[in-house]
Scaffold this motif. Structure first.
Motif, mmCIF file in Angstrom:
data_model
loop_
_atom_site.group_PDB
_atom_site.id
_atom_site.type_symbol
_atom_site.label_atom_id
_atom_site.label_comp_id
_atom_site.label_asym_id
_atom_site.label_seq_id
_atom_site.Cartn_x
_atom_site.Cartn_y
_atom_site.Cartn_z
ATOM 1 N N VAL A 206 34.727 48.143 63.724
ATOM 2 C CA VAL A 206 35.075 49.393 63.051
ATOM 3 C C VAL A 206 33.840 50.282 62.920
ATOM 4 O O VAL A 206 33.911 51.503 63.123
ATOM 5 C CB VAL A 206 35.693 49.098 61.667
ATOM 6 C CG1 VAL A 206 35.874 50.389 60.874
ATOM 7 C CG2 VAL A 206 37.039 48.390 61.830
ATOM 8 N N HIS A 207 32.712 49.693 62.609
ATOM 9 C CA HIS A 207 31.456 50.455 62.499
ATOM 10 C C HIS A 207 31.141 51.183 63.798
ATOM 11 O O HIS A 207 30.809 52.379 63.798
ATOM 12 C CB HIS A 207 30.325 49.490 62.131
ATOM 13 C CG HIS A 207 28.962 50.098 62.181
ATOM 14 N ND1 HIS A 207 28.591 51.209 61.444
ATOM 15 C CD2 HIS A 207 27.855 49.748 62.909
ATOM 16 C CE1 HIS A 207 27.325 51.511 61.691
ATOM 17 N NE2 HIS A 207 26.859 50.637 62.586
ATOM 18 N N ARG A 208 31.302 50.493 64.923
ATOM 19 C CA ARG A 208 31.023 51.119 66.217
ATOM 20 C C ARG A 208 32.022 52.241 66.496
ATOM 21 O O ARG A 208 31.655 53.309 67.015
ATOM 22 C CB ARG A 208 31.073 50.068 67.335
ATOM 23 C CG ARG A 208 29.946 49.040 67.272
ATOM 24 C CD ARG A 208 29.902 48.203 68.538
ATOM 25 N NE ARG A 208 31.107 47.364 68.688
ATOM 26 C CZ ARG A 208 31.230 46.132 68.214
ATOM 27 N NH1 ARG A 208 30.227 45.569 67.539
ATOM 28 N NH2 ARG A 208 32.333 45.432 68.422
ATOM 29 N N ALA A 209 33.279 52.014 66.162
ATOM 30 C CA ALA A 209 34.314 53.017 66.436
ATOM 31 C C ALA A 209 34.118 54.283 65.614
ATOM 32 O O ALA A 209 34.559 55.366 66.030
ATOM 33 C CB ALA A 209 35.695 52.425 66.165
ATOM 34 N N LEU A 210 33.463 54.177 64.471
ATOM 35 C CA LEU A 210 33.305 55.325 63.576
ATOM 36 C C LEU A 210 32.033 56.128 63.835
ATOM 37 O O LEU A 210 31.776 57.125 63.147
ATOM 38 C CB LEU A 210 33.321 54.865 62.113
ATOM 39 C CG LEU A 210 34.703 54.946 61.417
ATOM 40 C CD1 LEU A 210 35.729 54.094 62.145
ATOM 41 C CD2 LEU A 210 34.609 54.540 59.960
ATOM 42 N N GLN A 211 31.255 55.743 64.831
ATOM 43 C CA GLN A 211 29.975 56.419 65.051
ATOM 44 C C GLN A 211 30.129 57.840 65.572
ATOM 45 O O GLN A 211 29.177 58.614 65.549
ATOM 46 C CB GLN A 211 29.103 55.572 65.989
ATOM 47 C CG GLN A 211 28.593 54.316 65.296
ATOM 48 C CD GLN A 211 27.800 53.403 66.210
ATOM 49 O OE1 GLN A 211 27.698 53.634 67.420
ATOM 50 N NE2 GLN A 211 27.240 52.334 65.647
ATOM 51 N N THR A 212 31.304 58.208 66.037
ATOM 52 C CA THR A 212 31.560 59.597 66.451
ATOM 53 C C THR A 212 32.283 60.384 65.351
ATOM 54 O O THR A 212 32.717 61.508 65.591
ATOM 55 C CB THR A 212 32.404 59.621 67.736
ATOM 56 O OG1 THR A 212 33.634 58.922 67.512
ATOM 57 C CG2 THR A 212 31.649 58.971 68.891
ATOM 58 N N THR A 213 32.404 59.790 64.184
ATOM 59 C CA THR A 213 33.061 60.457 63.056
ATOM 60 C C THR A 213 32.054 60.646 61.930
ATOM 61 O O THR A 213 30.886 60.285 62.055
ATOM 62 C CB THR A 213 34.252 59.631 62.537
ATOM 63 O OG1 THR A 213 33.763 58.483 61.816
ATOM 64 C CG2 THR A 213 35.136 59.165 63.686
ATOM 65 N N ARG A 214 32.524 61.183 60.804
ATOM 66 C CA ARG A 214 31.636 61.356 59.652
ATOM 67 C C ARG A 214 31.400 60.048 58.910
ATOM 68 O O ARG A 214 30.585 60.000 57.986
ATOM 69 C CB ARG A 214 32.200 62.388 58.689
ATOM 70 C CG ARG A 214 33.533 62.032 58.061
ATOM 71 C CD ARG A 214 33.905 62.966 56.925
ATOM 72 N NE ARG A 214 33.918 64.363 57.306
ATOM 73 C CZ ARG A 214 34.254 65.344 56.479
ATOM 74 N NH1 ARG A 214 34.607 65.067 55.223
ATOM 75 N NH2 ARG A 214 34.253 66.592 56.879
ATOM 76 N N GLY A 215 32.118 58.970 59.284
ATOM 77 C CA GLY A 215 31.908 57.668 58.665
ATOM 78 C C GLY A 215 32.873 57.406 57.518
ATOM 79 O O GLY A 215 33.584 58.299 57.056
ATOM 80 N N ALA A 216 32.884 56.151 57.071
ATOM 81 C CA ALA A 216 33.817 55.754 56.026
ATOM 82 C C ALA A 216 33.339 54.511 55.304
ATOM 83 O O ALA A 216 32.576 53.702 55.852
ATOM 84 C CB ALA A 216 35.200 55.476 56.626
ATOM 85 N N ALA A 217 33.756 54.371 54.069
ATOM 86 C CA ALA A 217 33.662 53.095 53.369
ATOM 87 C C ALA A 217 34.810 52.228 53.865
ATOM 88 O O ALA A 217 35.932 52.715 54.058
ATOM 89 C CB ALA A 217 33.770 53.307 51.867
ATOM 90 N N ILE A 218 34.541 50.936 54.112
ATOM 91 C CA ILE A 218 35.586 50.065 54.641
ATOM 92 C C ILE A 218 35.549 48.710 53.948
ATOM 93 O O ILE A 218 34.508 48.277 53.440
ATOM 94 C CB ILE A 218 35.455 49.849 56.166
ATOM 95 C CG1 ILE A 218 34.143 49.138 56.502
ATOM 96 C CG2 ILE A 218 35.577 51.160 56.921
ATOM 97 C CD1 ILE A 218 34.059 48.655 57.950
ATOM 98 N N CYS A 219 36.687 48.053 53.948
ATOM 99 C CA CYS A 219 36.765 46.668 53.492
ATOM 100 C C CYS A 219 37.818 45.959 54.321
ATOM 101 O O CYS A 219 38.954 46.428 54.431
ATOM 102 C CB CYS A 219 37.111 46.580 52.011
ATOM 103 S SG CYS A 219 37.223 44.871 51.387
ATOM 104 N N ALA A 220 37.428 44.829 54.923
ATOM 105 C CA ALA A 220 38.356 43.959 55.638
ATOM 106 C C ALA A 220 38.579 42.730 54.769
ATOM 107 O O ALA A 220 37.620 42.055 54.386
ATOM 108 C CB ALA A 220 37.791 43.563 56.999
ATOM 109 N N LEU A 221 39.835 42.461 54.448
ATOM 110 C CA LEU A 221 40.157 41.386 53.500
ATOM 111 C C LEU A 221 41.240 40.502 54.094
ATOM 112 O O LEU A 221 42.182 40.994 54.711
ATOM 113 C CB LEU A 221 40.615 42.000 52.179
ATOM 114 C CG LEU A 221 41.014 41.057 51.053
ATOM 115 C CD1 LEU A 221 40.576 41.637 49.705
ATOM 116 C CD2 LEU A 221 42.528 40.827 51.035
#
Length: 329
Positions: A206-221
């Motif tokens: 997910v971190h790699r996929a978001l590198q062309t965006t403004r970014g996000a807080a994420i949690c995988a549970l």
């Protein structure tokens, strides 16, 4: 529901959703009556009443969440009796909603207000069949709303169930509006590519996929209902709780922003007690909420719990998402 015209507006919106799913007259009529009863109750009797409507085409279902901030219903059993009507409505009040809806749950306290959840499904729809061997071991309820005056939500979430394990990804795009939504959409899409992966790899992907965006807080549970465990990994200010009558454990991820900079992901795991709720939410919900109002709802519909938290703890200035899970009885 601050004007009588809103009841008709809600009914038209629900009718459009039913038509898009190919519902017949009978099912669409049931839905219209449920919307009318809930909407009329909110307009005539409630303070700051809201009616949330969501369609689920895969289940041929419409979910309705009614939320108000008072005055509350002092006697729920009486209010549910036939003949105890909200007024000159086509049905007979909440009793009609309970009969017409496929599922219905309600919680009220005086003077805090009332929250109810109703689901109406198409009769004999494929998605409404019960007893499937692949049915998830968890019940999941959620509310995901955009910030005030926004038409899209900058939060997003997705879930996947396989062999007794349910994995959830929640993302909160930085800020709100369309650009935040692009980030959360990219996060859930990357999660969907391999939702069964190790949680650390999911966070990295997910971190790699978001590198062309403004970014996000994420949690995988991940919740393993059979083993009775909860595991999670992530970065940013997605937080949550696992709570029961005698257990209260916080879910807090490491600092960072997916798509910008995160540390090497780590997994935290702990037990899932019997009858516990797993609650995960974005920072549109206050972090320090009391469990006192939630404990009486431990065995209730998870969407009802999410709606109560939304009503009592939203910040009113950002996107707000809450997902609640519990093991099926």
């Amino acid at each position: 529901m601050d004007d009588a015209s809103r009841v008709g507006e809600a009914r038209r919106h629900a009718a459009q959703a039913a038509a898009e799913m190919g519902w017949g007259e009978v099912d669409a009529g049931r839905l219209a009556l449920v919307v009318t009863e809930l909407g009329t109750n909110l307009h005539r009797h409630a303070t700051r009443g809201r009616l949330l409507i969501a369609s689920r085409p895969t289940a041929s279902e419409v979910e309705l969440i009614s939320i108000d901030e008072g005055p509350g219903i002092p006697d729920i059993p009486l209010a549910m009796q036939d003949g105890h009507s909200s007024g000159s409505t086509p049905g007979t009040g909440l009793g009609a909603v309970r009969r017409l809806a496929n599922e219905f749950d309600i919680h009220s306290s005086v003077p805090d207000g009332t929250v109810s959840v109703a689901r109406v499904r198409q009769i004999a729809s494929p998605g409404a069949s019960a007893g499937s061997a692949t049915a998830p071991a968890l019940e999941i309820g959620a509310v995901c709303l955009p910030a005030p005056h926004e038409s899209v939500c900058g939060d997003g979430w997705a879930g996947f169930t396989q062999e007794g394990q349910t994995t959830l990804l929640m993302a909160d795009g930085l800020g709100h509006g369309p650009e935040a939504a692009k980030a959360s959409d990219a996060a859930t899409a990357a999660f969907a590519d391999a939702p069964q992966d190790d949680l650390r790899e999911t966070v990295q992907r997910v971190h790699r996929a978001l590198q062309t965006t403004r970014g996000a807080a994420i949690c995988a549970l991940r919740v393993d209902a059979a083993a009775g465990t909860v595991s999670y990994s992530g970065a940013g200010n997605i937080v949550g709780r696992v709570l029961s009558g005698v257990f209260d454990k916080s879910i807090v991820t490491q600092h960072g922003t997916a798509g910008m900079q995160i540390r090497k992901p780590e997994i935290t795991s702990f037990e899932l007690p019997a009858h516990a709720l797993v609650v995960l939410h974005s920072d549109g919900i206050e972090t320090r909420w009391s469990v006192d109002r939630i404990r009486p709802l431990l065995q209730r519909d998870p969407t009802l719990v999410a709606a109560v938290l939304l009503r009592d703890h939203t910040r009113h200035r950002d996107d707000a998402t809450i997902v609640v899970m519990r093991r099926k009885e």
